[in-house]
Motif scaffolding. Sequence first.
Motif, PDB file in Angstrom:
ATOM      1  N   ASN A  55       0.951  -1.135   0.058  1.00  0.00           N
ATOM      2  CA  ASN A  55       0.162   0.273   0.041  1.00  0.00           C
ATOM      3  C   ASN A  55       0.936   1.418  -0.017  1.00  0.00           C
ATOM      4  OD1 ASN A  55      -2.208  -1.593   0.123  1.00  0.00           O
ATOM      5  ND2 ASN A  55      -2.193  -1.876   2.211  1.00  0.00           N
ATOM      6  N   GLU A  56       1.777   1.272  -0.772  1.00  0.00           N
ATOM      7  CA  GLU A  56       2.779   2.462  -1.311  1.00  0.00           C
ATOM      8  C   GLU A  56       3.812   2.822   0.113  1.00  0.00           C
ATOM      9  OE1 GLU A  56       0.519   5.728  -2.686  1.00  0.00           O
ATOM     10  OE2 GLU A  56      -0.248   4.402  -4.527  1.00  0.00           O
ATOM     11  N   GLU A  57       3.987   1.755   0.961  1.00  0.00           N
ATOM     12  CA  GLU A  57       4.859   1.980   1.984  1.00  0.00           C
ATOM     13  C   GLU A  57       5.898   0.955   2.124  1.00  0.00           C
ATOM     14  OE1 GLU A  57       3.625   3.657   5.812  1.00  0.00           O
ATOM     15  OE2 GLU A  57       2.267   4.906   5.091  1.00  0.00           O
ATOM     16  N   TYR A  58       6.989   1.086   2.218  1.00  0.00           N
ATOM     17  CA  TYR A  58       7.984   0.129   2.255  1.00  0.00           C
ATOM     18  C   TYR A  58       7.774  -0.906   3.662  1.00  0.00           C
ATOM     19  CZ  TYR A  58      10.745   2.127  -1.202  1.00  0.00           C
ATOM     20  OH  TYR A  58      11.352   2.650  -2.577  1.00  0.00           O
ATOM     21  N   ALA A  59       7.776  -2.108   3.205  1.00  0.00           N
ATOM     22  CA  ALA A  59       7.288  -3.221   4.411  1.00  0.00           C
ATOM     23  C   ALA A  59       8.639  -4.031   4.548  1.00  0.00           C
ATOM     24  CB  ALA A  59       6.243  -3.947   3.908  1.00  0.00           C
ATOM     25  N   ASN A  60       8.524  -4.519   6.015  1.00  0.00           N
ATOM     26  CA  ASN A  60       9.575  -5.507   6.172  1.00  0.00           C
ATOM     27  C   ASN A  60       8.917  -6.801   6.058  1.00  0.00           C
ATOM     28  OD1 ASN A  60       8.096  -5.833   8.675  1.00  0.00           O
ATOM     29  ND2 ASN A  60       9.363  -4.380   9.820  1.00  0.00           N
ATOM     30  N   ASP A  61       9.605  -7.811   6.498  1.00  0.00           N
ATOM     31  CA  ASP A  61       9.335  -9.360   6.094  1.00  0.00           C
ATOM     32  C   ASP A  61       8.166  -9.680   7.360  1.00  0.00           C
ATOM     33  OD1 ASP A  61      11.024  -9.828   4.243  1.00  0.00           O
ATOM     34  OD2 ASP A  61      12.437 -10.798   5.226  1.00  0.00           O
ATOM     35  N   ASP A  62       8.001  -9.208   8.256  1.00  0.00           N
ATOM     36  CA  ASP A  62       6.913  -9.426   9.271  1.00  0.00           C
ATOM     37  C   ASP A  62       5.588  -8.914   9.052  1.00  0.00           C
ATOM     38  OD1 ASP A  62       7.799  -7.316  10.376  1.00  0.00           O
ATOM     39  OD2 ASP A  62       8.192  -7.950  12.253  1.00  0.00           O
ATOM     40  N   VAL A  63       5.277  -7.906   8.128  1.00  0.00           N
ATOM     41  CA  VAL A  63       4.214  -7.412   7.849  1.00  0.00           C
ATOM     42  C   VAL A  63       3.137  -8.684   7.299  1.00  0.00           C
ATOM     43  CG1 VAL A  63       3.019  -5.747   6.253  1.00  0.00           C
ATOM     44  CG2 VAL A  63       5.100  -4.874   7.455  1.00  0.00           C
ATOM     45  N   ILE A  64       2.090  -8.425   7.773  1.00  0.00           N
ATOM     46  CA  ILE A  64       0.954  -9.586   7.350  1.00  0.00           C
ATOM     47  C   ILE A  64      -0.016  -8.903   6.319  1.00  0.00           C
ATOM     48  CG2 ILE A  64      -1.120 -10.731   8.033  1.00  0.00           C
ATOM     49  CD1 ILE A  64       0.301 -11.119  11.101  1.00  0.00           C
ATOM     50  N   LEU A  65      -0.002  -9.694   5.258  1.00  0.00           N
ATOM     51  CA  LEU A  65      -0.817  -9.075   4.270  1.00  0.00           C
ATOM     52  C   LEU A  65      -2.443  -9.050   4.560  1.00  0.00           C
ATOM     53  CD1 LEU A  65       1.055 -10.533   1.218  1.00  0.00           C
ATOM     54  CD2 LEU A  65       1.310  -8.092   2.206  1.00  0.00           C
ATOM     55  N   LYS A  66      -3.142  -8.294   4.134  1.00  0.00           N
ATOM     56  CA  LYS A  66      -4.672  -8.233   4.197  1.00  0.00           C
ATOM     57  C   LYS A  66      -5.440  -8.220   2.820  1.00  0.00           C
ATOM     58  CE  LYS A  66      -4.234  -4.719   6.886  1.00  0.00           C
ATOM     59  NZ  LYS A  66      -3.002  -4.304   6.803  1.00  0.00           N
ATOM     60  N   VAL A  71       0.614  -5.009  -3.297  1.00  0.00           N
ATOM     61  CA  VAL A  71       2.290  -5.145  -3.179  1.00  0.00           C
ATOM     62  C   VAL A  71       2.929  -4.873  -4.146  1.00  0.00           C
ATOM     63  CG1 VAL A  71       3.901  -6.818  -2.481  1.00  0.00           C
ATOM     64  CG2 VAL A  71       1.710  -6.876  -1.444  1.00  0.00           C
ATOM     65  N   ALA A  72       4.002  -3.820  -4.059  1.00  0.00           N
ATOM     66  CA  ALA A  72       4.982  -3.749  -5.119  1.00  0.00           C
ATOM     67  C   ALA A  72       6.363  -4.254  -4.951  1.00  0.00           C
ATOM     68  CB  ALA A  72       5.033  -1.989  -5.266  1.00  0.00           C
ATOM     69  N   VAL A  73       6.867  -4.881  -6.003  1.00  0.00           N
ATOM     70  CA  VAL A  73       8.161  -5.334  -6.085  1.00  0.00           C
ATOM     71  C   VAL A  73       8.839  -4.433  -6.744  1.00  0.00           C
ATOM     72  CG1 VAL A  73       9.456  -7.421  -6.605  1.00  0.00           C
ATOM     73  CG2 VAL A  73       7.070  -7.764  -5.965  1.00  0.00           C
ATOM     74  N   ILE A  74      10.081  -4.059  -5.861  1.00  0.00           N
ATOM     75  CA  ILE A  74      10.841  -3.053  -6.358  1.00  0.00           C
ATOM     76  C   ILE A  74      12.409  -3.326  -6.619  1.00  0.00           C
ATOM     77  CG2 ILE A  74      11.461  -0.574  -6.196  1.00  0.00           C
ATOM     78  CD1 ILE A  74       9.197  -0.406  -4.441  1.00  0.00           C
ATOM     79  N   PRO A  75      12.913  -3.566  -7.635  1.00  0.00           N
ATOM     80  CA  PRO A  75      14.411  -4.115  -7.607  1.00  0.00           C
ATOM     81  C   PRO A  75      15.171  -3.043  -7.334  1.00  0.00           C
ATOM     82  CG  PRO A  75      13.390  -3.493  -9.794  1.00  0.00           C
ATOM     83  CD  PRO A  75      12.463  -3.397  -8.910  1.00  0.00           C
ATOM     84  N   PRO A  76      16.570  -3.448  -6.810  1.00  0.00           N
ATOM     85  CA  PRO A  76      17.639  -2.409  -6.469  1.00  0.00           C
ATOM     86  C   PRO A  76      17.765  -1.547  -7.853  1.00  0.00           C
ATOM     87  CG  PRO A  76      18.404  -4.617  -6.015  1.00  0.00           C
ATOM     88  CD  PRO A  76      16.950  -4.923  -6.775  1.00  0.00           C
ATOM     89  N   VAL A  77      18.113  -0.316  -7.442  1.00  0.00           N
ATOM     90  CA  VAL A  77      18.281   0.725  -8.332  1.00  0.00           C
ATOM     91  C   VAL A  77      19.469   1.220  -8.359  1.00  0.00           C
ATOM     92  CG1 VAL A  77      17.567   3.075  -9.190  1.00  0.00           C
ATOM     93  CG2 VAL A  77      15.913   1.744  -8.183  1.00  0.00           C
ATOM     94  N   SER A  78      20.277   1.223  -9.642  1.00  0.00           N
ATOM     95  CA  SER A  78      21.746   1.710  -9.712  1.00  0.00           C
ATOM     96  C   SER A  78      21.882   2.731 -10.745  1.00  0.00           C
ATOM     97  CB  SER A  78      22.629   0.661 -10.078  1.00  0.00           C
ATOM     98  OG  SER A  78      22.212   0.104 -11.455  1.00  0.00           O
ATOM     99  N   GLY A  79      22.705   3.493 -10.659  1.00  0.00           N
ATOM    100  CA  GLY A  79      22.961   4.679 -11.604  1.00  0.00           C
ATOM    101  C   GLY A  79      23.840   5.824 -10.884  1.00  0.00           C
TER     102      GLY A  79
END
Length: 80
Positions: A55-66, A71-79
């Motif tokens: 829901n547009e906020e970074y989440a750690n592994d223990d957040v329970i989905l409702k 959910v957004a999957v965001i790869p590492p960014v380089s540049g």
Amino acid sequence: MKIKTLFFGITTDLIGTSTLEINVDEKTTVAGFKTILKDEFHQLENINSYAIAVNEEYANDDVILKLGDIVAVIPPVSGG
């Protein structure tokens, strides 16, 4: 329950789409969701290096989905 999942950057190319609905059990955590993604999409073998937002906020592994979460999957960014 179905979780709307958005893919960004290279993950869109790896999966072949930018949006999917993923079925998960109730009380699935972000960590469990990563496991589901890795099992279903072997291309995401490095999923633990990606950021996950719920829901547009970074989440750690223990957040329970409702139900209704996005959910957004965001790869590492380089540049530079």
